[in-house]
Design a protein around this motif. Structure first.
Motif, short mmCIF file in Angstrom:
data_model
loop_
_atom_site.label_atom_id
_atom_site.label_comp_id
_atom_site.label_asym_id
_atom_site.label_seq_id
_atom_site.Cartn_x
_atom_site.Cartn_y
_atom_site.Cartn_z
N GLU A 1 -11.25 1.77 -0.03
CA GLU A 1 -10.80 0.46 0.45
C GLU A 1 -9.66 0.69 1.42
O GLU A 1 -8.51 0.46 1.12
CB GLU A 1 -10.35 -0.40 -0.73
CG GLU A 1 -11.44 -0.78 -1.68
CD GLU A 1 -12.22 -1.99 -1.20
OE1 GLU A 1 -13.00 -2.53 -1.97
OE2 GLU A 1 -12.04 -2.40 -0.02
N LEU B 1 -13.85 -2.88 6.69
CA LEU B 1 -14.88 -2.65 5.69
C LEU B 1 -15.86 -3.82 5.68
O LEU B 1 -15.46 -4.98 5.55
CB LEU B 1 -14.26 -2.49 4.30
CG LEU B 1 -15.23 -2.28 3.15
CD1 LEU B 1 -15.98 -0.98 3.30
CD2 LEU B 1 -14.48 -2.31 1.82
N GLU C 1 -9.77 2.17 -6.23
CA GLU C 1 -9.94 1.49 -4.93
C GLU C 1 -10.41 2.47 -3.88
O GLU C 1 -10.21 2.28 -2.70
CB GLU C 1 -8.62 0.86 -4.48
CG GLU C 1 -8.13 -0.29 -5.34
CD GLU C 1 -7.41 0.18 -6.58
OE1 GLU C 1 -7.49 -0.51 -7.60
OE2 GLU C 1 -6.79 1.25 -6.53
N SER D 1 -3.99 2.24 2.05
CA SER D 1 -4.72 1.84 0.85
C SER D 1 -3.79 1.90 -0.34
O SER D 1 -2.69 2.45 -0.26
CB SER D 1 -5.92 2.75 0.63
OG SER D 1 -5.52 4.08 0.46
N PHE E 1 -20.36 3.30 2.21
CA PHE E 1 -19.70 2.19 2.88
C PHE E 1 -20.34 1.94 4.24
O PHE E 1 -20.87 2.85 4.87
CB PHE E 1 -18.21 2.51 3.12
CG PHE E 1 -17.46 2.94 1.90
CD1 PHE E 1 -17.48 4.27 1.50
CD2 PHE E 1 -16.76 2.03 1.15
CE1 PHE E 1 -16.80 4.68 0.37
CE2 PHE E 1 -16.07 2.43 0.01
CZ PHE E 1 -16.09 3.76 -0.37
N THR F 1 -21.15 1.66 -4.99
CA THR F 1 -20.51 2.80 -5.66
C THR F 1 -21.46 3.60 -6.54
O THR F 1 -21.10 4.69 -6.99
CB THR F 1 -19.32 2.34 -6.50
OG1 THR F 1 -19.78 1.37 -7.44
CG2 THR F 1 -18.25 1.72 -5.61
N LYS G 1 -19.85 -2.20 0.55
CA LYS G 1 -19.86 -0.89 -0.10
C LYS G 1 -20.75 -0.93 -1.34
O LYS G 1 -21.08 -2.00 -1.85
CB LYS G 1 -18.45 -0.46 -0.49
CG LYS G 1 -17.85 -1.23 -1.66
CD LYS G 1 -16.52 -0.61 -2.08
CE LYS G 1 -15.99 -1.26 -3.35
NZ LYS G 1 -14.71 -0.61 -3.79
N HIS H 1 0.84 -1.21 0.00
CA HIS H 1 0.00 0.00 0.00
C HIS H 1 0.87 1.25 0.00
O HIS H 1 1.80 1.37 0.78
CB HIS H 1 -0.92 0.02 1.21
CG HIS H 1 -2.06 -0.94 1.10
ND1 HIS H 1 -3.04 -1.04 2.07
CD2 HIS H 1 -2.39 -1.82 0.14
CE1 HIS H 1 -3.91 -1.94 1.69
NE2 HIS H 1 -3.55 -2.44 0.53
N TYR I 1 -18.64 0.31 7.70
CA TYR I 1 -17.50 -0.24 8.41
C TYR I 1 -17.97 -0.79 9.75
O TYR I 1 -18.93 -0.29 10.33
CB TYR I 1 -16.42 0.82 8.65
CG TYR I 1 -15.52 1.08 7.47
CD1 TYR I 1 -15.92 1.93 6.44
CD2 TYR I 1 -14.28 0.47 7.37
CE1 TYR I 1 -15.10 2.16 5.35
CE2 TYR I 1 -13.45 0.70 6.28
CZ TYR I 1 -13.87 1.55 5.27
OH TYR I 1 -13.04 1.77 4.20
#
Lengths: 117, 111
Positions: free
Chosen positions: A105, B46, A102, A94, B34, B51, B49, A29, B36
């Motif tokens: 995430e 997570l 992403e 991330s 999202f 989008t 999610k 990452h 969490y």
């Protein structure tokens, strides 16, 4: 692969002191974000580092600063500590910046709990 | 600015009960949404999610549908377990802005 690790897990400081918190990102990452989570609240975005440069900052004063190193690990520094800085500080790593493929995430560490007396 | 509002807790349920945690949002543009989860003694993870509008995110029996018309992303599970006890956070990310979180909802599931 190792996850996100933070140190120290707990620390106590007095008002006016300075503190440094450390974060090792998850393997591979390249982006690290820092969040402040006050008791009973959701995390608040402090700033984000991408390839060693700050890339995005929340509503926090300049006494909150950071660094990202070539290995993508990161530090959060807080100067002139105030009582309201008492919180759990979360680091998240991330691959890529917010808004990228992403986006969101994030992989969080367990946090560093700071108490300011 | 961006904001997320979620129902206050704690929510206390018996095992196998139906769960709904409400979440509404305000954002400029078309955010990703999202959920969490923060289990005791662990970092944020997570959960799921979505989008874009009408997308349904799902994981571990939890579901949430992105409702643009009502700006909502409610979390549901048909049958909760004691192991689901945790704090749940709704969050959004719009454009290149970082995550904005709600204040969290604590769920306690009793055997």
């Amino acid at each position: 692969e190792t996850g996100v690790t933070q140190s120290p897990t707990h620390l106590i400081k007095t008002r006016g002191q300075q503190v440094t918190l450390r974060c090792s990102s998850q393997s591979g990452h390249n982006t690290v974000s820092w969040y402040q989570q006050a008791l009973g609240q959701g995390p608040q975005f402090i700033f984000q580092y991408y390839r060693e440069e700050e890339n995005g900052r929340g509503n926090f004063p300049p006494r909150f600063s950071g660094l990202q190193f070539p290995n993508y690990s990161s530090e959060l520094n807080v100067n002139a500590l105030e009582l309201d800085d008492s919180a759990l500080y979360l680091c998240a790593s991330s691959l890529g910046l917010a808004g990228g493929p992403e986006a969101g995430e994030l992989f969080f560490g367990e946090g560093s709990r700071l108490t300011v007396l | 600015g961006d904001s997320v509002t979620q129902m206050e807790g704690p929510v206390t349920l018996s095992e196998e009960a139906f769960l709904t945690i409400n979440c509404t949002y305000t954002a400029t543009g078309y955010p990703s949404l999202f959920w969490y989860v923060q289990y005791p003694g662990e970092g944020l993870q997570l959960l799921l999610k979505a989008t874009k509008a009408d997308d349904k995110g799902s994981n571990k029996g939890f579901e949430a549908t992105y409702r643009k018309e009502t700006t909502s992303f409610h979390l549901e599970k048909g049958s909760v377990q004691v192991s689901d006890s945790a704090v749940y956070f709704c969050a959004l990310s719009a454009g290149r802005r970082a995550l904005t979180f709600g204040s969290g909802t604590r769920l306690q599931v009793q055997p």
